[in-house]
Design a protein around this motif. Structure first.
Motif, PDB file in Angstrom:
ATOM      1  N   TYR A 279       2.366   4.113   1.240  1.00 53.55           N
ATOM      2  CA  TYR A 279       1.272   2.894   0.416  1.00 53.55           C
ATOM      3  C   TYR A 279       2.226   1.575   0.440  1.00 53.55           C
ATOM      4  O   TYR A 279       3.710   2.063  -0.315  1.00 53.55           O
ATOM      5  N   PHE A 280       2.205   0.526   0.405  1.00 55.47           N
ATOM      6  CA  PHE A 280       2.114  -0.439  -0.171  1.00 55.47           C
ATOM      7  C   PHE A 280       1.986  -0.129  -1.611  1.00 55.47           C
ATOM      8  O   PHE A 280       0.691  -1.639  -1.297  1.00 55.47           O
ATOM      9  N   VAL A 281       2.017  -0.201  -2.653  1.00 56.37           N
ATOM     10  CA  VAL A 281       1.546   0.325  -4.124  1.00 56.37           C
ATOM     11  C   VAL A 281       2.158   0.801  -4.991  1.00 56.37           C
ATOM     12  O   VAL A 281       3.166   1.592  -4.698  1.00 56.37           O
ATOM     13  N   MET A 305       0.408  -4.093  -5.157  1.00 55.90           N
ATOM     14  CA  MET A 305      -0.427  -3.666  -3.696  1.00 55.90           C
ATOM     15  C   MET A 305      -0.332  -4.546  -2.281  1.00 55.90           C
ATOM     16  O   MET A 305      -0.878  -5.507  -2.650  1.00 55.90           O
ATOM     17  N   ILE A 306      -0.656  -3.884  -1.260  1.00 57.30           N
ATOM     18  CA  ILE A 306      -0.567  -5.341   0.050  1.00 57.30           C
ATOM     19  C   ILE A 306      -1.868  -4.042   0.605  1.00 57.30           C
ATOM     20  O   ILE A 306      -1.764  -3.073   0.259  1.00 57.30           O
ATOM     21  N   SER A 307      -2.654  -4.686   0.669  1.00 54.60           N
ATOM     22  CA  SER A 307      -4.883  -3.700   0.778  1.00 54.60           C
ATOM     23  C   SER A 307      -4.892  -3.747   2.470  1.00 54.60           C
ATOM     24  O   SER A 307      -3.823  -4.525   3.135  1.00 54.60           O
ATOM     25  N   GLU A 308      -5.393  -2.958   2.827  1.00 51.87           N
ATOM     26  CA  GLU A 308      -5.641  -3.070   4.324  1.00 51.87           C
ATOM     27  C   GLU A 308      -5.672  -3.930   4.915  1.00 51.87           C
ATOM     28  O   GLU A 308      -5.743  -4.790   6.222  1.00 51.87           O
ATOM     29  N   GLY A 309      -6.723  -4.887   4.005  1.00 56.43           N
ATOM     30  CA  GLY A 309      -7.533  -5.852   4.270  1.00 56.43           C
ATOM     31  C   GLY A 309      -6.554  -7.185   4.349  1.00 56.43           C
ATOM     32  O   GLY A 309      -6.470  -8.126   4.557  1.00 56.43           O
ATOM     33  N   GLY A 310      -5.371  -7.485   4.515  1.00 59.26           N
ATOM     34  CA  GLY A 310      -3.677  -7.783   4.695  1.00 59.26           C
ATOM     35  C   GLY A 310      -4.047  -9.062   2.501  1.00 59.26           C
ATOM     36  O   GLY A 310      -3.451  -9.840   2.413  1.00 59.26           O
ATOM     37  N   ILE A 311      -4.069  -8.019   1.615  1.00 60.96           N
ATOM     38  CA  ILE A 311      -4.704  -8.910   0.749  1.00 60.96           C
ATOM     39  C   ILE A 311      -3.541  -8.322  -0.528  1.00 60.96           C
ATOM     40  O   ILE A 311      -3.219  -7.471  -0.385  1.00 60.96           O
ATOM     41  N   THR A 312      -2.681  -9.274  -0.349  1.00 61.12           N
ATOM     42  CA  THR A 312      -1.421  -9.372  -1.325  1.00 61.12           C
ATOM     43  C   THR A 312      -1.689  -9.029  -2.745  1.00 61.12           C
ATOM     44  O   THR A 312      -2.075 -10.430  -3.503  1.00 61.12           O
ATOM     45  N   SER A 334      -3.467 -13.179   3.345  1.00 61.91           N
ATOM     46  CA  SER A 334      -2.909 -13.735   4.586  1.00 61.91           C
ATOM     47  C   SER A 334      -3.219 -13.293   6.014  1.00 61.91           C
ATOM     48  O   SER A 334      -3.368 -12.092   6.374  1.00 61.91           O
ATOM     49  N   ASP A 335      -3.082 -13.880   6.654  1.00 65.13           N
ATOM     50  CA  ASP A 335      -3.477 -13.051   8.527  1.00 65.13           C
ATOM     51  C   ASP A 335      -2.092 -14.155   8.898  1.00 65.13           C
ATOM     52  O   ASP A 335      -1.443 -14.856   8.551  1.00 65.13           O
TER      53      ASP A 335
END
Lengths: 419, 126
Positions: A279-281, A305-312, A334-335
């Motif tokens: 995971y991106f964490v 972290m990069i969350s599933e909602g596209g939040i860094t 971000s999208d």
């Protein structure tokens, strides 16, 4: 641009297409490119843009590489008061292959001394003015995997000599030795010599790193940094936690042209870092204890972290023994077409908030706006608006910056690399 | 009843949003030697580092080469670059976004300084 440079490019471009009798050997690779950087800056005054400075920098590079030869010439022109074409950078290296292999080369503005440390470098870029160096170098290697090079250059009238020796990776360790010395042209200058021994080990369960640096002259010109890397008490398929103990000691008279060591420092460190494989964490915490004085003692922590909602997410916190502290929290969603973010930075009594947003009508175009200000009585906001495009090797920027109590400033920049 | 449904929907929304906010995204592949940056809307992202002379900014001329350390964007908007094969050593690096903005790697907790900027550190033993 210089007629001779352009003629040379045309000759080389034509030469690669030859199918009959050619003077160009088969195993040669020729290349050429043109790097252009143009910019204009100004202010927005009375509802009109006013340009107060422009610059154009164009550099044409021609290279020829074969197993035995490495040749590079870069000619450049800048629109200063003279507009002369200058030989910005050149390199000619001839190599005699085999075991051992030997090479010799001449360099103009091409070889800059740099020696890495464990975090900050022992010898930083820019120690000498790269635009004033010219010299001669020899290198050799191939005996049991060892390699080395010696370079002597003239830089602003001073003599700079560099020696580097690299061992092969011997299964459990690798050793590098570097020596850089600058000998001043006049007796009033300072003679600086830097010796650095770097040892990297791999003992399966941990990897020790050791850097010993020393300068010649009076006593107290030594420094030692050591860290144990990849000591992993927890290592699973999900991720790993790495514990990193370290120490950074330096003599009272050390004065190296880098930020790795401070004279008289006696610092021990302990860090713990989490990294996920799946995971991106990531996260980390590091403590620093200054044994000589408390001035550098600190505790810092960070997480991303990069969350599933596209939040860094990016979170940083630091607390120092003298009572200073810093906290930073940033979140950006971000999208494909747009993003929006907010960042809060607290440094002691100052709190600064930055909001940003961007819109991308297509993949290679991005328009961004950011607004920041201190949350105190003065606020003193700043605003930046920038539109950037990236079409392959060509990048363009048009930006407006505005700071409190000043007129907006303009910036336009066009950079391209053509091959 | 309507109030209960409304409250339940709000709680469900908060839980869903919370999951999306704080549940980490899964990596596309398990690769140790890649750098990642999630920035789908960026027009370009480069990695500037000690290993590429900071894109040429510390070389003669001091112009950042627009192709140096160029990262590739995949279909999801994730910028990646393969850094395998670098010689053993310690390297500082930063992301150069849209040709003017420096940012450190948000997924790397180890930092250092370069030219007054906070940048990230990566190490290769061999």
């Amino acid at each position: 641009m210089s007629t001779s440079l352009i003629t040379l490019i045309i000759l080389i471009a034509g030469g690669t297409d030859s199918t009959d009798v050619s003077i160009i050997p088969e195993n040669w690779v020729f290349g050429y490119d043109c790097l252009i950087d143009a910019s204009a800056c100004g202010d927005w005054i009375n509802n009109h843009p006013v340009i107060d400075s422009t610059s154009v920098d164009a550099a044409v590079s021609v290279s020829a590489v074969s197993p035995e030869v490495n040749f590079l010439v870069t000619g450049a022109m800048r629109n200063d008061s003279t507009s002369h074409v200058v030989l910005r950078r050149a390199r000619g290296v001839v190599k005699w292959p085999g075991t051992p292999w030997i090479a010799a080369g001449v360099y103009l503005n091409d070889q800059q001394p740099f020696i890495a440390g464990l975090s900050n470098p022992v010898l930083e870029w820019g120690w000498v003015d790269i635009d004033s160096t010219k010299g001669f170098g020899v290198s050799s290697g191939g005996v049991l995997g060892f390699s080395g090079d010696y370079l002597i250059q003239l830089t602003s009238g001073d003599t700079l000599s560099q020696l580097n020796v690299h061992s092969p990776w011997m299964g459990f360790a690798g050793v590098d030795y570097s020596r850089a010395r600058i000998h001043p042209a006049d007796s009033e200058g300072v003679d600086i010599t830097v010796n650095v021994l770097s040892v990297r080990g791999d003992f399966r369960y941990f990897k020790p790193w050791l850097i010993v640096a020393g300068a010649e002259g009076e006593e107290g010109k030594w420094a030692v940094s050591a860290e144990l890397r990849e000591l992993r008490p927890i290592d699973t398929q999900w991720g790993r936690i790495e514990i990193v103990p370290g120490m950074h000691f330096a003599g009272d008279n050390i004065d190296l042209p880098g930020s790795a060591f401070v004279p008289g420092q006696r610092i021990i460190t302990l860090g713990a870092f989490l990294e996920s494989r799946r995971y991106f964490v990531s996260a980390g915490i590091k403590g620093m204890l200054d044994l000589s004085s408390d001035s550098l003692s600190s505790v810092s922590a960070s997480a991303g972290m990069i969350s599933e909602g596209g939040i860094t997410w990016d979170v940083i916190f630091g607390y120092y023994a003298d009572g200073d502290y810093r906290a930073y929290v940033s979140s950006t969603v971000s999208d494909s077409y747009a993003s929006a973010g907010i960042a809060v930075e607290i440094i002691d009594d100052s709190t600064r908030v930055t909001g940003s947003a961007s819109y991308s009508p297509r993949d290679d175009v991005c328009a961004e706006v950011s607004f920041s200000g201190d949350i105190d009585d003065s606020l003193q906001p700043e605003c930046v608006l920038a539109v950037t495009t990236s079409l392959g090797p060509v990048m363009c920027l048009v930006g407006i910056e505005w700071e409190y109590d000043s007129s907006p400033s303009l910036r336009m920049n066009l950079t391209g690399l053509f091959k | 009843m309507t109030r209960i449904i409304t409250v339940a929907l709000i709680i469900l929304f908060i839980i869903t949003a919370g999951c999306a906010l704080f549940v980490p995204m899964q990596k596309p592949v398990e690769q140790d030697n890649r750098l990642f940056l999630w920035l789908p809307g960026a027009s370009s992202v480069q990695v500037l580092s000690d290993w590429n002379d900071w894109g040429g900014s510390v070389a003669a001329g001091g112009i950042i080469d627009p192709l140096s350390g160029r990262m590739e964007k995949d279909d999801t908007g994730l910028w990646t670059i393969d850094i395998a094969g670098l010689p053993g050593g310690v390297y500082r690096y930063a992301f150069y976004v849209n040709g003017y903005k420096w940012i450190k790697d948000p997924l790397n907790p180890e930092t250092a300084l370069f030219d007054g900027r906070t940048v990230s550190i990566i190490m290769f033993t061999n």
